[in-house]
Design a protein around this motif. Structure first.
Motif, PDB file in Angstrom:
ATOM      1  N   VAL A  91       0.846  -1.194   0.000  1.00 45.46           N
ATOM      2  CA  VAL A  91       0.000   0.000   0.000  1.00 45.46           C
ATOM      3  C   VAL A  91       0.883   1.247   0.000  1.00 45.46           C
ATOM      4  CG1 VAL A  91      -1.744   1.291   1.288  1.00 45.46           C
ATOM      5  CG2 VAL A  91      -1.868  -1.205   1.176  1.00 45.46           C
ATOM      6  N   GLU A  92       0.515   2.227  -0.832  1.00 42.70           N
ATOM      7  CA  GLU A  92       1.225   3.494  -0.981  1.00 42.70           C
ATOM      8  C   GLU A  92       2.643   3.317  -1.517  1.00 42.70           C
ATOM      9  OE1 GLU A  92       1.007   5.570   2.722  1.00 42.70           O
ATOM     10  OE2 GLU A  92      -1.088   6.115   2.446  1.00 42.70           O
ATOM     11  N   PHE A  93       2.898   2.228  -2.200  1.00 41.90           N
ATOM     12  CA  PHE A  93       4.187   2.045  -2.863  1.00 41.90           C
ATOM     13  C   PHE A  93       4.283   3.029  -4.022  1.00 41.90           C
ATOM     14  CE2 PHE A  93       6.979   0.096  -5.970  1.00 41.90           C
ATOM     15  CZ  PHE A  93       8.033  -0.364  -5.199  1.00 41.90           C
ATOM     16  N   PRO A  94       5.372   3.728  -4.259  1.00 45.83           N
ATOM     17  CA  PRO A  94       6.666   3.583  -3.604  1.00 45.83           C
ATOM     18  C   PRO A  94       6.955   4.668  -2.557  1.00 45.83           C
ATOM     19  CG  PRO A  94       6.955   4.822  -5.605  1.00 45.83           C
ATOM     20  CD  PRO A  94       5.470   4.566  -5.465  1.00 45.83           C
ATOM     21  N   PHE A  95       5.923   5.351  -2.047  1.00 40.56           N
ATOM     22  CA  PHE A  95       6.179   6.500  -1.183  1.00 40.56           C
ATOM     23  C   PHE A  95       6.511   6.105   0.249  1.00 40.56           C
ATOM     24  CE2 PHE A  95       3.289   7.911  -4.537  1.00 40.56           C
ATOM     25  CZ  PHE A  95       4.062   8.910  -5.106  1.00 40.56           C
ATOM     26  N   PRO A 124      -2.420  -1.442  -3.834  1.00 45.67           N
ATOM     27  CA  PRO A 124      -3.773  -1.170  -3.339  1.00 45.67           C
ATOM     28  C   PRO A 124      -3.906   0.259  -2.817  1.00 45.67           C
ATOM     29  CG  PRO A 124      -2.944  -3.257  -2.498  1.00 45.67           C
ATOM     30  CD  PRO A 124      -1.786  -2.565  -3.135  1.00 45.67           C
ATOM     31  N   ASP A 125      -5.010   0.892  -3.124  1.00 47.12           N
ATOM     32  CA  ASP A 125      -5.263   2.236  -2.613  1.00 47.12           C
ATOM     33  C   ASP A 125      -5.622   2.140  -1.126  1.00 47.12           C
ATOM     34  OD1 ASP A 125      -6.081   5.139  -4.034  1.00 47.12           O
ATOM     35  OD2 ASP A 125      -6.944   4.813  -2.047  1.00 47.12           O
ATOM     36  N   PRO A 126      -5.072   3.047  -0.288  1.00 44.74           N
ATOM     37  CA  PRO A 126      -5.367   2.974   1.151  1.00 44.74           C
ATOM     38  C   PRO A 126      -6.825   3.261   1.484  1.00 44.74           C
ATOM     39  CG  PRO A 126      -4.108   4.954   0.627  1.00 44.74           C
ATOM     40  CD  PRO A 126      -4.113   4.122  -0.599  1.00 44.74           C
ATOM     41  N   ILE A 127      -7.566   3.909   0.555  1.00 43.57           N
ATOM     42  CA  ILE A 127      -8.991   4.193   0.782  1.00 43.57           C
ATOM     43  C   ILE A 127      -9.816   3.042   0.201  1.00 43.57           C
ATOM     44  CG2 ILE A 127     -10.897   5.789   0.341  1.00 43.57           C
ATOM     45  CD1 ILE A 127      -8.845   8.008   0.083  1.00 43.57           C
ATOM     46  N   ASP A 128     -10.698   2.504   1.007  1.00 45.48           N
ATOM     47  CA  ASP A 128     -11.529   1.391   0.559  1.00 45.48           C
ATOM     48  C   ASP A 128     -12.365   1.761  -0.654  1.00 45.48           C
ATOM     49  OD1 ASP A 128     -10.540  -0.131   2.613  1.00 45.48           O
ATOM     50  OD2 ASP A 128     -12.208   0.317   3.981  1.00 45.48           O
ATOM     51  N   ALA A 160      16.172   2.751  -8.161  1.00 44.36           N
ATOM     52  CA  ALA A 160      15.086   2.288  -9.035  1.00 44.36           C
ATOM     53  C   ALA A 160      14.432   3.459  -9.760  1.00 44.36           C
ATOM     54  CB  ALA A 160      14.048   1.540  -8.212  1.00 44.36           C
ATOM     55  N   LYS A 161      13.664   3.149 -10.797  1.00 40.25           N
ATOM     56  CA  LYS A 161      12.844   4.131 -11.507  1.00 40.25           C
ATOM     57  C   LYS A 161      11.409   3.604 -11.516  1.00 40.25           C
ATOM     58  CE  LYS A 161      16.594   5.746 -14.486  1.00 40.25           C
ATOM     59  NZ  LYS A 161      17.054   5.938 -15.892  1.00 40.25           N
ATOM     60  N   VAL A 162      10.472   4.443 -11.064  1.00 39.40           N
ATOM     61  CA  VAL A 162       9.102   4.001 -10.883  1.00 39.40           C
ATOM     62  C   VAL A 162       8.158   4.867 -11.710  1.00 39.40           C
ATOM     63  CG1 VAL A 162       7.244   3.572  -9.221  1.00 39.40           C
ATOM     64  CG2 VAL A 162       9.632   3.229  -8.549  1.00 39.40           C
ATOM     65  N   ASN A 163       7.220   4.238 -12.399  1.00 39.64           N
ATOM     66  CA  ASN A 163       6.154   4.924 -13.113  1.00 39.64           C
ATOM     67  C   ASN A 163       4.825   4.627 -12.423  1.00 39.64           C
ATOM     68  OD1 ASN A 163       8.217   5.412 -14.904  1.00 39.64           O
ATOM     69  ND2 ASN A 163       7.012   4.940 -16.726  1.00 39.64           N
ATOM     70  N   LEU A 164       4.063   5.678 -12.117  1.00 41.84           N
ATOM     71  CA  LEU A 164       2.697   5.526 -11.621  1.00 41.84           C
ATOM     72  C   LEU A 164       1.739   5.894 -12.744  1.00 41.84           C
ATOM     73  CD1 LEU A 164       2.802   7.163  -8.070  1.00 41.84           C
ATOM     74  CD2 LEU A 164       2.985   4.767  -8.662  1.00 41.84           C
ATOM     75  N   PHE A 165       0.669   5.119 -12.895  1.00 38.43           N
ATOM     76  CA  PHE A 165      -0.324   5.383 -13.927  1.00 38.43           C
ATOM     77  C   PHE A 165      -1.617   5.830 -13.257  1.00 38.43           C
ATOM     78  CE2 PHE A 165       2.721   2.475 -15.673  1.00 38.43           C
ATOM     79  CZ  PHE A 165       2.935   2.960 -16.949  1.00 38.43           C
ATOM     80  N   VAL A 166      -1.975   7.077 -13.475  1.00 36.60           N
ATOM     81  CA  VAL A 166      -3.174   7.646 -12.874  1.00 36.60           C
ATOM     82  C   VAL A 166      -4.196   7.860 -13.983  1.00 36.60           C
ATOM     83  CG1 VAL A 166      -4.120   9.516 -11.490  1.00 36.60           C
ATOM     84  CG2 VAL A 166      -1.745   8.802 -11.165  1.00 36.60           C
ATOM     85  N   GLY A 167      -5.287   7.121 -13.959  1.00 28.72           N
ATOM     86  CA  GLY A 167      -6.261   7.191 -15.035  1.00 28.72           C
ATOM     87  C   GLY A 167      -5.789   6.354 -16.210  1.00 28.72           C
ATOM     88  N   GLU A 168      -6.468   6.499 -17.336  1.00 38.62           N
ATOM     89  CA  GLU A 168      -6.154   5.666 -18.487  1.00 38.62           C
ATOM     90  C   GLU A 168      -4.957   6.191 -19.278  1.00 38.62           C
ATOM     91  OE1 GLU A 168      -9.527   5.172 -20.907  1.00 38.62           O
ATOM     92  OE2 GLU A 168     -10.709   4.105 -19.394  1.00 38.62           O
ATOM     93  N   ALA A 169      -4.761   7.529 -19.314  1.00 37.20           N
ATOM     94  CA  ALA A 169      -3.733   8.089 -20.180  1.00 37.20           C
ATOM     95  C   ALA A 169      -2.656   8.857 -19.421  1.00 37.20           C
ATOM     96  CB  ALA A 169      -4.374   9.018 -21.209  1.00 37.20           C
ATOM     97  N   ASN A 170      -2.845   9.085 -18.141  1.00 39.64           N
ATOM     98  CA  ASN A 170      -1.890   9.896 -17.393  1.00 39.64           C
ATOM     99  C   ASN A 170      -0.804   9.025 -16.772  1.00 39.64           C
ATOM    100  OD1 ASN A 170      -3.374  12.246 -17.890  1.00 39.64           O
ATOM    101  ND2 ASN A 170      -4.744  11.790 -16.187  1.00 39.64           N
ATOM    102  N   TYR A 224      12.974   8.968  -3.264  1.00 38.15           N
ATOM    103  CA  TYR A 224      12.541   7.615  -2.978  1.00 38.15           C
ATOM    104  C   TYR A 224      12.818   7.250  -1.524  1.00 38.15           C
ATOM    105  CZ  TYR A 224      12.144   6.677  -7.986  1.00 38.15           C
ATOM    106  OH  TYR A 224      11.780   6.695  -9.300  1.00 38.15           O
ATOM    107  N   PRO A 225      12.042   6.342  -0.981  1.00 35.80           N
ATOM    108  CA  PRO A 225      12.391   5.783   0.336  1.00 35.80           C
ATOM    109  C   PRO A 225      13.709   5.017   0.225  1.00 35.80           C
ATOM    110  CG  PRO A 225      10.612   4.536  -0.665  1.00 35.80           C
ATOM    111  CD  PRO A 225      10.803   5.746  -1.524  1.00 35.80           C
TER     112      PRO A 225
END
Length: 324
Positions: A88-92, A189-193, A245-255, A264-265
């Motif tokens: 949860v909340e990876f990679p922050f 997983p998102d921390p909000i249900d 490491a290099k991390v990509n987060l995908f927010v929505g379909e195109a962002n 990074y931690p």
């Protein structure tokens, strides 16, 4: 009687070609190769305690001598090191999740090839050099930037060189290589249900690997026959220097959010480390090999394991020789 004589000659020939006992290092590969048409079976387990959980990695390895100089290994790996998804909340957050409950599962397979390209043999001594290449195909969500192929943390490839010198009862061996891990994709997983998980792609850090191993034949003091049990003492040093490491987060379909400026931690930042592993080995009737070792931290930082790490290995060879 003839059968016993034949077995003694076979063992003398095979193990004279293969290696002296004190260079069969518990945690490192020597430059010596497996005899042609010999099949080795190795069961190895590594265990350490993480908070109130026992982490374990166990593999089953098949080793075969294709030619007198070329050997191949095929390994199946299982562990309870990581879960099906990223934390949860990876990679922050400060990965990895210490003490989390993970399933014990099959990680994947590891393929290794070693070619001995140089041999200089003298009386009670030899110098050998070999090149190796390896590749791993696994399905696991590794939570740290430090890559590992042999124990099934990452999909990727690697290669390097091995040099081994033996004089009388003492052996020393060094290894230097590199690892190129592949990208891995998964969900956090998102921390909000009731909110959907966040898709993530991570490129683990490239790494340089290095080791220095020492072995000493303690018993027998003098050989009488090949049924005597060998007792060998070892001290091995292993380490890595690895990138961030290099991390990509995908927010929505195109962002796509590329974490380039975010700090990074620690577990995802580049670093280096050196471990020390004392060990003891028993070789029974010239074929059955039992390794016991413990690993302790010396220098640098690794987040992929906690210490001490306890290791045990059992190995046996089968020999296939064509009839004349």
């Amino acid at each position: 009687m003839q059968k016993n004589i034949f077995i003694s000659i076979l063992l003398l020939t095979v193990f004279g070609q293969y290696s002296n006992a004190q260079e069969l290092f518990p945690l490192s590969e020597a430059a010596s190769s497996i005899p042609k048409n010999a099949l080795g079976i190795r069961l190895f387990s590594e265990t350490y305690k993480e908070v109130d959980k026992i982490r374990n990695m166990t593999y089953l390895r098949l080793m075969y001598g294709v030619t007198p100089r070329f050997s191949v290994y095929l390994t199946g790996i299982t562990s309870n090191h990581h879960g099906e998804n990223f934390p949860v909340e990876f990679p922050f957050h400060n990965t990895p999740e210490r003490g989390a409950k993970y399933p014990y599962k099959f990680n994947g397979v590891h393929l290794y090839g070693k070619y001995r390209f140089f041999s200089r043999d003298g009386e009670n001594e030899h110098l050998r050099m070999a090149a190796y290449a390896e590749g791993t195909l696994v399905k696991t969500t590794h939570h740290e930037t430090e890559p590992d192929l042999e124990y099934g943390d990452n999909t990727g490839v690697g290669a390097g060189l091995i040099g081994t010198y033996l004089k009388n009862k003492f052996a020393v061996s060094g290894t230097f290589g590199g690892i190129l891990p592949s990208e891995n994709s998964g969900d956090s997983p998102d921390p909000i249900d009731n909110l959907p998980p966040v898709p993530i792609t991570i490129q683990y850090g490239k790494a340089l690997t290095y080791s220095l191993s020492f072995g000493y034949l303690l018993l027998p003091r003098k050989y009488k026959d090949y049924n005597q049990t060998n007792v060998n003492l070892y001290l091995e040093f292993h380490g890595k220097a690895y990138q961030t490491a290099k991390v990509n987060l995908f927010v929505g379909e195109a962002n796509e959010y590329y974490l380039e400026s975010v700090r990074y931690p620690p577990a995802l930042q580049g670093n280096y480390f050196v471990d020390m592993s004392p060990g003891v080995q028993f070789i029974i009737r010239s074929n059955l090999r039992i390794d016991c070792a413990a690993t302790f931290h010396m220098l640098g930082t690794t987040y992929a394991r906690l210490y001490p790490v306890y290791c045990i290995g059992i190995q046996q060879y089968l020999f296939f020789h064509k009839k004349r």
